[in-house]
Write an enzyme that holds these catalytic residues in place. Sequence first.
Site, PDB file in Angstrom:
ATOM      1  N   ARG A   1       5.657 -96.374  23.682  1.00  0.00           N
ATOM      2  CA  ARG A   1       4.797 -96.912  22.634  1.00  0.00           C
ATOM      3  C   ARG A   1       3.435 -96.441  23.383  1.00  0.00           C
ATOM      4  O   ARG A   1       3.029 -96.243  24.437  1.00  0.00           O
ATOM      5  CB  ARG A   1       4.899 -98.267  22.573  1.00  0.00           C
ATOM      6  CG  ARG A   1       4.838 -99.116  23.807  1.00  0.00           C
ATOM      7  CD  ARG A   1       5.755-100.529  23.666  1.00  0.00           C
ATOM      8  NE  ARG A   1       5.326-101.501  24.708  1.00  0.00           N
ATOM      9  CZ  ARG A   1       6.009-101.322  25.868  1.00  0.00           C
ATOM     10  NH1 ARG A   1       6.830-100.378  26.217  1.00  0.00           N
ATOM     11  NH2 ARG A   1       5.690-102.187  26.763  1.00  0.00           N
TER      12      ARG A   1
ATOM     13  N   ASP B   1      -9.777-110.436  31.005  1.00  0.00           N
ATOM     14  CA  ASP B   1     -10.036-109.539  31.870  1.00  0.00           C
ATOM     15  C   ASP B   1     -11.133-109.339  32.739  1.00  0.00           C
ATOM     16  O   ASP B   1     -12.029-110.052  32.400  1.00  0.00           O
ATOM     17  CB  ASP B   1      -9.235-108.186  31.438  1.00  0.00           C
ATOM     18  CG  ASP B   1      -9.982-107.859  30.093  1.00  0.00           C
ATOM     19  OD1 ASP B   1     -11.369-107.777  30.267  1.00  0.00           O
ATOM     20  OD2 ASP B   1      -9.553-107.302  29.126  1.00  0.00           O
TER      21      ASP B   1
ATOM     22  N   CYS C   1     -14.801-109.664  24.009  1.00  0.00           N
ATOM     23  CA  CYS C   1     -14.033-108.395  23.587  1.00  0.00           C
ATOM     24  C   CYS C   1     -13.769-107.800  24.845  1.00  0.00           C
ATOM     25  O   CYS C   1     -14.761-107.318  25.557  1.00  0.00           O
ATOM     26  CB  CYS C   1     -14.714-107.903  22.371  1.00  0.00           C
ATOM     27  SG  CYS C   1     -13.858-106.152  21.951  1.00  0.00           S
TER      28      CYS C   1
ATOM     29  N   ARG D   1       0.544 -95.383  27.900  1.00  0.00           N
ATOM     30  CA  ARG D   1       0.647 -96.070  29.099  1.00  0.00           C
ATOM     31  C   ARG D   1       2.070 -96.466  29.231  1.00  0.00           C
ATOM     32  O   ARG D   1       2.763 -96.544  30.370  1.00  0.00           O
ATOM     33  CB  ARG D   1      -0.282 -97.407  29.123  1.00  0.00           C
ATOM     34  CG  ARG D   1       0.054 -98.357  30.368  1.00  0.00           C
ATOM     35  CD  ARG D   1      -1.043 -99.183  30.691  1.00  0.00           C
ATOM     36  NE  ARG D   1      -2.407 -98.226  30.842  1.00  0.00           N
ATOM     37  CZ  ARG D   1      -3.391 -98.891  30.563  1.00  0.00           C
ATOM     38  NH1 ARG D   1      -3.720-100.053  29.991  1.00  0.00           N
ATOM     39  NH2 ARG D   1      -4.541 -98.216  30.728  1.00  0.00           N
TER      40      ARG D   1
HETATM   41  C1  LIG Z   1      -0.516-103.909  25.066  1.00  0.00           C
HETATM   42  C2  LIG Z   1      -0.525-102.424  25.025  1.00  0.00           C
HETATM   43  C3  LIG Z   1       0.583-101.994  24.309  1.00  0.00           C
HETATM   44  C4  LIG Z   1       1.692-102.772  23.807  1.00  0.00           C
HETATM   45  O1  LIG Z   1       2.516-103.502  24.872  1.00  0.00           O
HETATM   46  P1  LIG Z   1       3.456-104.451  24.209  1.00  0.00           P
HETATM   47  O2  LIG Z   1       3.894-105.356  25.776  1.00  0.00           O
HETATM   48  O3  LIG Z   1       4.692-103.631  23.984  1.00  0.00           O
HETATM   49  O4  LIG Z   1       3.045-105.587  23.302  1.00  0.00           O
HETATM   50  C5  LIG Z   1       0.650-100.653  24.545  1.00  0.00           C
HETATM   51  N1  LIG Z   1      -0.150 -99.681  24.903  1.00  0.00           N
HETATM   52  C6  LIG Z   1      -1.156-100.334  25.539  1.00  0.00           C
HETATM   53  C7  LIG Z   1      -2.213 -99.463  26.235  1.00  0.00           C
HETATM   54  C8  LIG Z   1      -1.473-101.711  25.418  1.00  0.00           C
HETATM   55  O5  LIG Z   1      -2.482-102.245  26.342  1.00  0.00           O
END
Ligand SMILES: *Cc1c(COP(=O)(O)O)cnc(C)c1O
Length: 441
Positions: free
Chosen positions: A126, A303, A142, A122
């Site tokens: 990362r 959520d 959850c 997303r």
């Molecule tokens: C939370 C999340 C992350 C990591 O987000 P950070 O803000 O860097 O901790 C990465 N991908 C997805 C889909 C997430 O939900």
Amino acid sequence: MTIYNKKQQQIAGEIEEGTAKSNWQDWRWQLKHSIKDIDTFEKLTDICFSEKERAEIEKTIARFPLNITPYYLSLIDAGDYKNDPVFHQAFPDPSELLMDRFEMKDPLLEEKDSPVQGITHRYPDRVLFLVSNVCSMYCRHCTRKRKVGDVDFIPSREIIKRGIDYIRSTPCVRDVLISGGDPFMLSDGYLDWVLGEVRRIPHVEVIRIGTRMPVVLPYRITDNLVTMLKKHQPLWINSHFNHPREITASSKEALQKMADAGFPLGNQTVLLAGVNDCPRIMRQLVYKLVQNRVRPYYLYQCDLSEGLSHFRTPVGKGMEIIESLIGHTSGFAVPTYVIDAPGGGGKIPIMPNYIISWSTNKVILRNFQGVITSYQEPEAYVSAFCDRNCKNCNLHLKVDEAPEYRSYGIEKLLSDGDETIALTPINGISYKEEYRENHNE
Ligand SMILES: *Cc1c(COP(=O)(O)O)cnc(C)c1O
Ligand code: SF4
């Protein structure tokens, strides 16, 4: 507080006569004797439900299974279980079957942003990598209720390999967040393999693990596990404490092992009605976390997953909590309050407003005490035009060492070197594809 206290000895004895401390502290023993039905729960806690309550609980369990480790069960205050934060997180509530019309199975669209099974991509740099669909305890709140415990979601070695291939073939991924379910449900050997494969990918700089084991099964954090994890540094570990009562002698020991091994520790808390929706409780929680070298990372607004309506608070409750922390306590003890955007927009930080007004050369601010102050902006600052041609810039960036970097999103509107004047969401095109288009991948 001792690690094998009277209450725990009593519970252990009821489960299996003559259970030694070493059994109680053996995570496999804990998993083997996890509580999955009402009868056992009643027997071990001396809590007794009425026929009507039982029928409703049964119905709830049929939809969302019950699973509590003996250790986490031992934290329940049976005398006042109806107000108990551990009970509420672990034991089914018939309200879980009430679906609000705006609730969704997958409100965060983790599956839509999924290029291969198990991966959610997303953000630009990362990915989220789900390597396990099971947990030692099923949290009632959850967000991935749809997956946890569902046999259809057990990732096979093949699926994990495909996830790893995706990461390998996607050079923009520099941070891999390994989650689940709980990754520490995997055996040391298997997890070692997964981590090893991810670590071998040259563009992966950081690996993170999200786990609730320090909270619900701290005995999983064994010396062997920690020794194995150390091979895969730099590794960040994030846990999920929601209430100060969860920080016990056992969980402290688990945290200490990981902190001593050199893993930066973080914590994400979910704001839950009837569990931790109180500034005083939250303050106690963050104090205890930092005492144990855990940095509060995120506070999540609950959520819109199905069956969580009884846990949801108004956003104002989170604001009130953050207002009670910023300035009042150590900066690093304050988590970022976020709403994970329904529809898959990712985490959106929210904060009380500290800017009161602004003119061309002054900002009017207020602090946590209500002091109103003004900040005089520099008169001589000349904004240097940035055309992203870093070689001609006098800021001494070693271009060869810094990765290619293009502005994206709102940042793009702010930049000098980009002609874009407005952003238009394109329906049906996920972030990932749009990002790839921009990067000619
Ligand atoms: C939370 C999340 C992350 C990591 O987000 P950070 O803000 O860097 O901790 C990465 N991908 C997805 C889909 C997430 O939900
Ligand atoms: S991105 Fe930074 S280093 Fe590069 S030109 Fe702009 S200001 Fe200079």
